[in-house]
Design a protein around this motif. Structure first.
Motif, PDB file in Angstrom:
ATOM      1  N   UNK A 100      39.776  42.148  55.693  1.00 59.72           N
ATOM      2  CA  UNK A 100      38.687  42.187  56.664  1.00 59.72           C
ATOM      3  C   UNK A 100      37.351  41.804  56.030  1.00 59.72           C
ATOM      4  N   UNK A 102      35.283  39.487  56.412  1.00 62.47           N
ATOM      5  CA  UNK A 102      34.126  39.157  57.257  1.00 62.47           C
ATOM      6  C   UNK A 102      33.351  40.362  57.757  1.00 62.47           C
ATOM      7  N   UNK A 103      34.011  41.507  57.975  1.00 59.25           N
ATOM      8  CA  UNK A 103      33.257  42.663  58.449  1.00 59.25           C
ATOM      9  C   UNK A 103      32.990  43.667  57.330  1.00 59.25           C
ATOM     10  N   UNK A 211      26.322  47.376  57.315  1.00 57.24           N
ATOM     11  CA  UNK A 211      26.228  46.367  58.378  1.00 57.24           C
ATOM     12  C   UNK A 211      24.830  45.805  58.589  1.00 57.24           C
ATOM     13  N   UNK A 214      24.085  40.658  54.766  1.00 60.50           N
ATOM     14  CA  UNK A 214      25.074  40.237  53.786  1.00 60.50           C
ATOM     15  C   UNK A 214      24.313  39.898  52.512  1.00 60.50           C
TER      16      UNK A 214
ATOM     17  N   UNK B  62      31.786  39.502  65.213  1.00 61.43           N
ATOM     18  CA  UNK B  62      31.674  40.751  64.478  1.00 61.43           C
ATOM     19  C   UNK B  62      30.487  40.717  63.517  1.00 61.43           C
ATOM     20  N   UNK B  64      29.524  38.672  61.032  1.00 62.43           N
ATOM     21  CA  UNK B  64      29.849  38.539  59.609  1.00 62.43           C
ATOM     22  C   UNK B  64      28.877  37.612  58.893  1.00 62.43           C
ATOM     23  N   UNK B  65      28.045  36.936  59.609  1.00 70.96           N
ATOM     24  CA  UNK B  65      27.008  36.063  59.047  1.00 70.96           C
ATOM     25  C   UNK B  65      27.556  34.765  58.448  1.00 70.96           C
ATOM     26  N   UNK B  66      28.861  34.498  58.607  1.00 63.04           N
ATOM     27  CA  UNK B  66      29.406  33.308  57.943  1.00 63.04           C
ATOM     28  C   UNK B  66      28.909  32.021  58.606  1.00 63.04           C
ATOM     29  N   UNK B  80      23.021  42.684  62.559  1.00 61.98           N
ATOM     30  CA  UNK B  80      24.275  43.370  62.875  1.00 61.98           C
ATOM     31  C   UNK B  80      24.014  44.821  63.225  1.00 61.98           C
ATOM     32  N   UNK B  93      34.462  46.351  63.715  1.00 65.14           N
ATOM     33  CA  UNK B  93      33.662  47.529  63.408  1.00 65.14           C
ATOM     34  C   UNK B  93      32.193  47.319  63.770  1.00 65.14           C
ATOM     35  N   UNK B  94      31.777  46.073  63.681  1.00 64.94           N
ATOM     36  CA  UNK B  94      30.361  45.820  63.928  1.00 64.94           C
ATOM     37  C   UNK B  94      30.195  44.696  64.939  1.00 64.94           C
ATOM     38  N   UNK B 117      35.491  33.349  61.444  1.00 67.32           N
ATOM     39  CA  UNK B 117      36.824  33.894  61.214  1.00 67.32           C
ATOM     40  C   UNK B 117      37.453  34.476  62.479  1.00 67.32           C
TER      41      UNK B 117
END
Lengths: 697, 168
Positions: A100, A102-103, A211, A214, B62, B64-66, B80, B93-94, B117
């Motif tokens: 997981x 990405x999260x 959260x 990043x 979610x 993820x900032x990608x 987020x 989760x987020x 993703x």
């Protein structure tokens, strides 16, 4: 120096001291051996099996983290056999580790992610369902996700060995094994968050950073923690002007990675909703927001008027502003306002120590000395609560070098876990207890003495003369409580002394009023409090006094003020601060808070408005002046400029006029309180351990 | 003699040319009638982004900032936040509390879509982005989200597998 042995790693011949671990020897040669559980400075675990290497003439692959290098050893770190083993280990680690990324908060700075990317198999042969356990919240600051945990025990070891807390352990077996707090479902510890920091994966996550961002989205600024006097380097991670994380992963600074709860989580006062963001003037009995120009003009006009009629000023400096600001403030007061009534909230008797040590060189301990000394004597200080870094240094010294610790405290403290001898003595009776330790202290090669504010004036002199009788090299640390308490004293924010411990009489002045006397003076005309809150516990006797306050918050003093000027915290400005061990380090601006100005700029603008010429008010220029004129501060500029800590040289001379020790008031802060700033940090008070107690073990 | 030849070859040329014209008159029209009729797009045309929802109507993103990391024009801004038991926005989760795309910078390269993703961000076929005011070119999440399909509520019942799995 231990005997050198020769070994070969990947065809390179290396000479290392006997007993060096193969993983360390390889690191010195620039060869990286991947490892999760190996962590420099902590006990060996050999749990992760990532660092396996092939050693010739040994039948199986060997864990390089527990294998001492031997003479003639031939090691291969990249052979096909080793690569295969690493790949296999990673495949095993990923059997239960969720994908997981990405999260996951760790994504982007995760060691497991990096290693799988570099050594791992792209595909797994395991098709079974992963064993899942729910994420747990251990405290407002720490979350644990067992599914992501790879059981490297780093968190367990830093907590137990590094801090002596031992709040974490392992429960269950096999696939169900997980890290568990000693209180079952919640943490009762120092809440330092180091476990989160060392976690190589995203199993332990921070309740505050969770959260938020990043790793690649933030800018990182290395600056000095503004809470206690230990001067830990902390790296602020900033996004859009707001601090969202603090740690010290780059290991710059003398604290390595160590930070306590205040350094790692206590930065939230910066973005508190109660921050002042506009100057205010009292109009019709109420503080009203006004423009900067109006507020500065009001202060300048009133100051000029009081100065012209020879009125009585009281100037109170801060224990949290930079050296430059403290220097500029005392210069402003003495040259600009013509008053000698300058003081700050004193928390330790540094001048007495400097005076008692006159004629001695090399008698003031640096932070690194606390890790090297053969013995330590702690007097009247609950180090784990009041000076977490000093406590950590001593514990690391004990762990690595078997340093002998002696304690003379009014009650229990955590250092008793490893102390050679601990004597409980009430304040005032310490010296008798210290004297009883003389025989044992003499037996050590050298000694470092750390004493709190219960020893002052004559007590400090007695202590130094006691040190002289031991016949071994003794170094001293006089504990002070706030981030720049030492700097405020060095910069002459006391009625009796100019910067560099010169008498004010040299400037043709008589010592002015001390802090308590200013507040008690019925005829005080103006009180100028820069980053100080003297009215928190006292009353201002003069009802007519014109009170100017520069602060972050509307404190008790600010509520009484005629003019309030919103100042910046240490995390928003540049400058230097001096730690408890007299080491000068540089602050770097990270966060931004709209509407505020640095105290130095505010003072400079008031001076300009009053038509005074006190020099340029840029931190670099003022620091240049400090280096030129203040005794002890002629420190190497490159060291400070590149983020290092430079210890001020000892004044090495008598202190001509002693500031009166009766004005020393220790803050009594614990691990979870931090004077005015701590009151506005919701996180410090959110943990169940807050507010904490001193001398309770 | 050359005169006749000239006439004949001229006539042949005209016939050939008219042949093309007549042949094209028989073929179906390929020009779009835009703006009188909506234009047609190839399926993989890269237009205005759409943030997709899952079958329950929850947001797929979610946070993820990608996409933001992959974006060469740095036009994606995300904040987020945590899904809670009371308010579940995304399946993970987020979720993205703020999701802005600055269309004055976006170059429609599709890297964000490639990076995602969870297949949350996709290119839609919207293209009418012109504006007299550049500040209106920053599209917020509300404007980018796919509308809820009939029957979807965007809320998840407590016995839903997602809720059971995360322990809420």
């Amino acid at each position: 120096m231990a005997d050198l042995i020769t070994l070969t790693i990947d065809g390179r011949k290396l000479k290392v001291p006997a007993g060096t671990l193969v993983i360390e020897a390889a690191k010195q040669a620039g060869i990286e051996i991947p490892a999760f559980c190996y962590y420099e400075g902590f006990s060996l675990q050999a749990a992760c099996r990532m660092c396996l290497v092939e050693v010739e003439k040994m039948p199986k692959l060997q864990p390089s983290c527990t294998l001492p290098a031997a003479d003639g050893m031939v090691v291969h770190t990249e052979s096909p056999k080793v690569a295969d083993a690493r790949k296999g280990m990673l495949e095993f680690l990923l059997t239960n580790h969720p994908l997981d990324c990405p999260v996951c908060d760790k994504g982007g700075e995760c060691e497991l992610q990096d290693m799988v990317f570099r050594y791992g198999a792209g595909e797994s042969r395991f098709t079974e369902i992963k064993y899942h356990q729910d994420e747990k919240q251990w405290s407002p600051l720490v979350y644990y996700d067992p599914a992501r945990c790879i059981l490297c025990y780093r968190c367990v070891r830093v907590c137990d060995e590094g801090l002596g807390v031992g709040a974490l352990g392992l429960t269950y077996r096999g696939v169900a094994a997980e890290i568990t707090p000693s209180h079952g479902d919640h943490l009762e510890c120092d809440e330092c968050g180091w476990c989160i920091d060392v976690c190589p994966v995203g199993a332990l996550t921070s309740g505050t950073y969770r959260y938020q961002s990043r790793p690649w989205e933030m800018n990182h600024t290395g600056t000095i923690c503004t809470h206690c006097a230990d001067g830990c380097k902390t790296t602020l991670s900033v996004r859009n002007g707001a601090i969202i994380r603090a740690n010290n992963r780059d290991r710059s600074g003398y604290n390595g990675e160590f930070l306590c709860v205040k350094g790692r989580f206590g930065y939230d006062f910066v973005h508190s909703g109660e921050r002042l963001q506009s100057p205010m003037i009292r109009k019709n009995g109420k503080l009203e927001p006004v423009s900067w120009s109006e507020a500065l003009a009001a202060v300048a006009t009133k100051f000029s008027e009081i100065k012209a009629r020879g009125g009585k000023f009281g100037v109170i400096g801060s224990t949290r502003t930079t050296n430059e600001e403290n220097y500029y403030l005392q210069k402003f007061a003495r040259q600009g306002l013509g008053t000698a009534s300058v003081d700050h909230h004193r928390t330790g008797d540094v001048p007495a120590l400097i005076d008692a040590l006159s004629g001695k060189t090399d008698a003031l301990a640096a932070m690194a000395d606390l890790y090297q000394a053969k013995a330590a004597l702690v007097i009247g200080a609950d180090l784990a609560q009041q000076h977490p870094l000093i406590a950590y240094q001593l514990r690391a010294n004990y762990r690595h070098h078997k340093m002998a610790a002696y304690l003379v405290n009014p009650g229990a403290s955590r250092e008793e876990q490893y102390a050679k001898k601990s004597v409980h003595a009430p304040p005032g009776k310490e010296m008798e207890a210290v004297a009883s330790l003389a025989g044992e202290l003499k037996g050590h090669e050298d000694l470092v003495v750390i004493f709190g504010a219960s020893l002052r004036g004559e007590g400090v002199r007695q202590l130094v003369s006691f040190g002289d009788t031991l016949g071994i090299p003794v170094k001293y640390v006089c504990l002070v409580d706030y981030s720049n308490s030492r700097g405020a004293m060095d910069m002459g924010l006391v009625p009796e002394l100019l910067p560099g411990y010169r008498s004010v009489r040299e400037a043709g002045m008589e010592p002015g009023l001390a802090l308590d006397e200013m507040l008690a003076a019925k005829d005080l005309d103006a009180l100028w409090a820069v980053g100080a809150n003297p009215l928190e516990s006292a009353e201002l006797a003069s009802s007519a006094a014109f009170v100017v306050v520069q602060d972050l918050f509307l404190t008790e003093t600010a509520r009484r003020a005629e003019v309030v000027l919103p100042a910046q915290s240490a995390y928003e400005k540049n400058g230097t601060v001096t730690s408890v061990t007299g080491e000068v380090q540089k602050l770097k601006a990270g966060a931004k808070v709209m509407g505020t100005k640095a105290d130095l700029e505010i003072m400079g603008l008031i001076a300009k408005e009053m038509g005074l010429n006190l020099g340029i008010w840029s931190p670099d220029k003022v620091f240049e002046e400090i280096r030129r004129t203040v005794r002890g501060y002629n420190i190497p500029l490159p060291v400070v400029a590149t983020g290092g800590a430079a210890q001020t040289t000892p004044v090495n001379g008598r202190v001509p006029a002693m500031p009166r020790p009766e004005h020393i008031r220790p803050s009594g802060d614990t691990l979870f309180t931090s004077g005015t700033l701590g009151r506005y940090s919701k996180r410090l008070s959110s943990v169940m351990e807050a507010p904490g107690e001193l001398f309770k073990g | 003699m050359p005169k006749i030849q000239e006439i004949l070859s001229g006539a042949a040329a005209i016939a050939k040319g008219m042949g093309v014209t007549i042949k094209e008159m028989m073929n179906p029209v390929i020009t779009d009638d835009y703006p009188d009729a909506p234009p047609k797009f190839q399926e993989r045309y890269r237009g205005l982004h759409v943030l997709q929802r899952d079958e329950d109507g929850l947001e797929k993103c979610v946070a993820c900032f990608l996409c933001s990391a992959a974006c060469p024009a740095q036009c994606i801004y995300i904040e987020a936040a945590d899904n809670t038991a009371q308010e579940r926005i995304s399946g993970g989760e987020r979720y993205a509390k703020v999701y802005n795309i600055d269309y004055s910078r976006c170059i429609f390269c599709g890297y964000c879509v490639e990076a995602c993703p969870t297949d949350a961000i996709t290119h839609g076929h919207g293209f009418e982005l012109a504006s007299f005011n550049t500040s209106t070119l920053i599209y917020r999440k509300e404007k980018l989200l796919a509308p809820l399909a009939p029957g979807q509520t965007g809320k998840v019942k407590l016995d839903h597998p997602v809720m059971a799995e995360t322990g809420h």
